[in-house]
Design an enzyme around this catalytic site. Structure first.
Site, PDB file in Angstrom:
ATOM      1  CB  SER A  30      -0.854  -0.016   1.276  1.00 59.44           C
ATOM      2  OG  SER A  30      -1.445   1.243   1.489  1.00 59.44           O
TER       3      SER A  30
ATOM      4  CE1 TYR B 180      -3.752  -2.175   5.457  1.00 55.47           C
ATOM      5  CE2 TYR B 180      -3.186   0.057   4.760  1.00 55.47           C
ATOM      6  CZ  TYR B 180      -3.558  -1.238   4.444  1.00 55.47           C
ATOM      7  OH  TYR B 180      -3.729  -1.596   3.127  1.00 55.47           O
TER       8      TYR B 180
ATOM      9  CE  LYS C   5      -1.586  -4.508   3.513  1.00 56.28           C
ATOM     10  NZ  LYS C   5      -1.870  -5.757   2.796  1.00 56.28           N
TER      11      LYS C   5
END
Ligand code: NAD
Length: 327
Positions: free
Chosen positions: A117, A141, A145
């Site tokens: 991402s 988050y 990643k």
């Protein structure tokens, strides 16, 4: 090649599974349906229900289907939730990936594509963000990643399989209405949600150092994103030597939140003028990909417009919210 698509019942995963299958690749999906929808997949694509944390299920699935490549999309993806539940995010996104990579290494799988991402970059300063921009995620988050990219690359090098990490920018649109995103976590469905309730779309911050003061983002049609996966999968298949690739997946074109809101108003027919709210913490003024690397190396570029993204997303929204017609 037979490809295992983890998270293939999800919004992006179903587009990837259908695109790869339509291009003649054999695909099988593994999904725990925590947010996925099985009906997104046609009957001729096998769906194995279960988690990437289940090593026994992974071993069985890889063996039974003769899997030779994996596209790993299964993950938790809500930034706010990741701040509240970091342990859940590390467990699902990092530990889950570790279990999957152990199974992949043991089964002798040769190719591994990982859904990363733009969140790995954090709040970058650059006008256009190339892949060698220092990564500094600002929430759990994004951290999962980035840690995922490291894990994938290290495991590929140690166990001799080729890898690719694809850093998606802002994904929107649908190839078909029934494949649309059902969550309201991304900006386009968030706008639709407000309009459907008769409430004005919200813009967070209009005093950024950008041409119209609102944040600028790079939107990518999910069908283009799915095509990018196919290109990368085929590029990895064509290379015999172990390879690691990292690509941004965007259009390299900035669209402001205000411009997007105007387009949403035009396409939905809503007369509700957006309201300006205070800035949200952690929002970069501008996040636009440099997509030159994948264009140069694989010849892939996005072809669908932001208008096509909004129009196709709205068709998908109307399928589930018929009351929104004429709102
Ligand atoms: N949507 C975006 O804008 C965006 C942007 C950047 C990256 N991504 C990444 O793309 C991937 C797919 O996102 P999406 O938008 O399609 O989300 P989604 O929630 O629609 O899809 C995720 C899928 O994974 C499944 N899943 C979750 N945990 C699982 C587990 N432990 N085992 C098996 N299946 C599991 C869910 O049921 C769901 O079908 C994610 O890795 C996400 O982080 C998405």
């Amino acid at each position: 090649m037979t490809w295992l698509i983890t998270g293939g019942a999800g919004y992006i995963g179903a587009h990837v599974a259908l695109t790869m299958a339509a291009a003649g690749e054999r695909v099988v999906v593994l999904d725990d349906v925590s947010s996925g929808i099985p009906h997104r997949l046609p009957a001729d694509i096998a769906l194995v229900r279960g988690s990437v944390l289940d090593r026994e299920l992974l071993d069985r699935t890889l063996a039974e289907h003769g899997v030779t490549g994996v596209v790993h999309l299964a993950a938790r993806k809500q930034v706010g939730e990741s701040v509240e539940k970091p342990l859940l995010y590390y467990r699902e996104n990092v530990y889950g990936l570790t279990v999957l990579l152990e199974a992949v290494a043991a089964a002798g799988v040769r190719r591994f594509l990982f859904s990363s991402s733009a969140a790995v970059y954090g709040v970058p300063e650059a006008e256009l963000i190339p892949e060698d921009t220092p990564c500094a995620p600002i929430n759990p988050y994004g951290e999962t990643k980035l840690a995922g990219e490291w894990l994938v690359r290290a495991a590929g090098r140690a166990h001799g399989f080729s890898t690719a990490s694809l850093r998606y920018f802002n994904v929107a649109g649908a190839a078909r209405p029934e494949l649309a995103d059902t969550g309201v976590f991304n900006i386009v469905p968030m706008f639709f949600d407000r309009i459907t309730r008769g409430e004005a779309p919200r813009i967070f911050g209009a005093d950024y150092p950008t041409p119209d003061g609102t944040c600028v983002r790079d939107y990518i049609h999910v069908a283009d994103l799915a095509d990018a996966h196919l290109s990368v999968a085929r590029a990895l298949t064509a290379r015999d030597e172990q390879t690691d690739l990292t690509f941004n997946i965007g259009r390299g074109e900035g669209v402001s939140v205000r411009e997007l809101a105007e387009l949403v108003g035009e396409i939905t027919g809503s007369a509700l003028a957006p309201v300006i709210e205070p800035r949200r913490p952690g929002d970069a003024a501008k996040a636009v990909a440099s997509s030159d690397l994948i264009a140069k190396e694989l010849g892939w570029t996005a072809v669908r417009s932001v208008r096509e993204m909004v129009a196709s997303a709205w068709e998908g929204w109307l399928l589930r919210h018929p009351e929104a017609a004429g709102s």
